[in-house]
Design a protein around this motif. Sequence first.
Motif, short mmCIF file in Angstrom:
data_model
loop_
_atom_site.label_atom_id
_atom_site.label_comp_id
_atom_site.label_asym_id
_atom_site.label_seq_id
_atom_site.Cartn_x
_atom_site.Cartn_y
_atom_site.Cartn_z
N ALA A 1 -13.02 -42.07 -34.80
CA ALA A 1 -13.67 -41.01 -34.03
C ALA A 1 -12.70 -40.40 -33.01
O ALA A 1 -12.66 -39.18 -32.82
N VAL A 2 -11.90 -41.24 -32.39
CA VAL A 2 -10.90 -40.75 -31.44
C VAL A 2 -9.90 -39.84 -32.14
O VAL A 2 -9.56 -38.77 -31.64
N ILE A 3 -9.45 -40.25 -33.30
CA ILE A 3 -8.48 -39.44 -34.05
C ILE A 3 -9.09 -38.09 -34.39
O ILE A 3 -8.46 -37.03 -34.20
N ALA A 4 -10.32 -38.09 -34.88
CA ALA A 4 -10.99 -36.82 -35.22
C ALA A 4 -11.13 -35.93 -33.99
O ALA A 4 -10.93 -34.71 -34.06
N ALA A 5 -11.46 -36.54 -32.85
CA ALA A 5 -11.63 -35.77 -31.61
C ALA A 5 -10.31 -35.16 -31.16
O ALA A 5 -10.26 -33.99 -30.76
N THR A 6 -9.24 -35.95 -31.22
CA THR A 6 -7.95 -35.43 -30.76
C THR A 6 -7.40 -34.37 -31.70
O THR A 6 -6.63 -33.51 -31.28
N GLN A 7 -7.83 -34.41 -32.96
CA GLN A 7 -7.40 -33.39 -33.92
C GLN A 7 -8.29 -32.16 -33.88
O GLN A 7 -8.02 -31.17 -34.55
N GLY A 8 -9.36 -32.22 -33.12
CA GLY A 8 -10.27 -31.09 -33.01
C GLY A 8 -11.06 -30.82 -34.28
O GLY A 8 -11.53 -29.71 -34.50
#
Length: 107
Positions: A49-56
């Motif tokens: 989820a963090v990765i998806a958030a940081t990738q927008g």
Amino acid sequence: MSRFADVLARLGAVIESRKGGDPAASYTAKLLADPSLAAKKLGEEAVEAVIAATQGDKAALAAESADLIYHWLVVLAAAGVSLEEVAAKLEAREGTSGLDEKAGRKT
């Protein structure tokens, strides 16, 4: 009740119904039978989820958030922690600055 709350309640009920189920027949029963595995999966989903958030990536964030919430509910159920207990903790923090609340926690 909000759509999210409705879905959360239904999902929680399904998870509860899997307690004591056959781990070979149900992924949820498998996680409930092995709280360590459930906790590891929760951590993996949090990272995703963090990765998806940081990738927008909104679609990926929504999907990973669904996975994260499912695994969080399983971990709570495996530990015997109810959503009511979580709600009580959140209510106790209402009206308190996040910085003040965090500073007041015991280390």
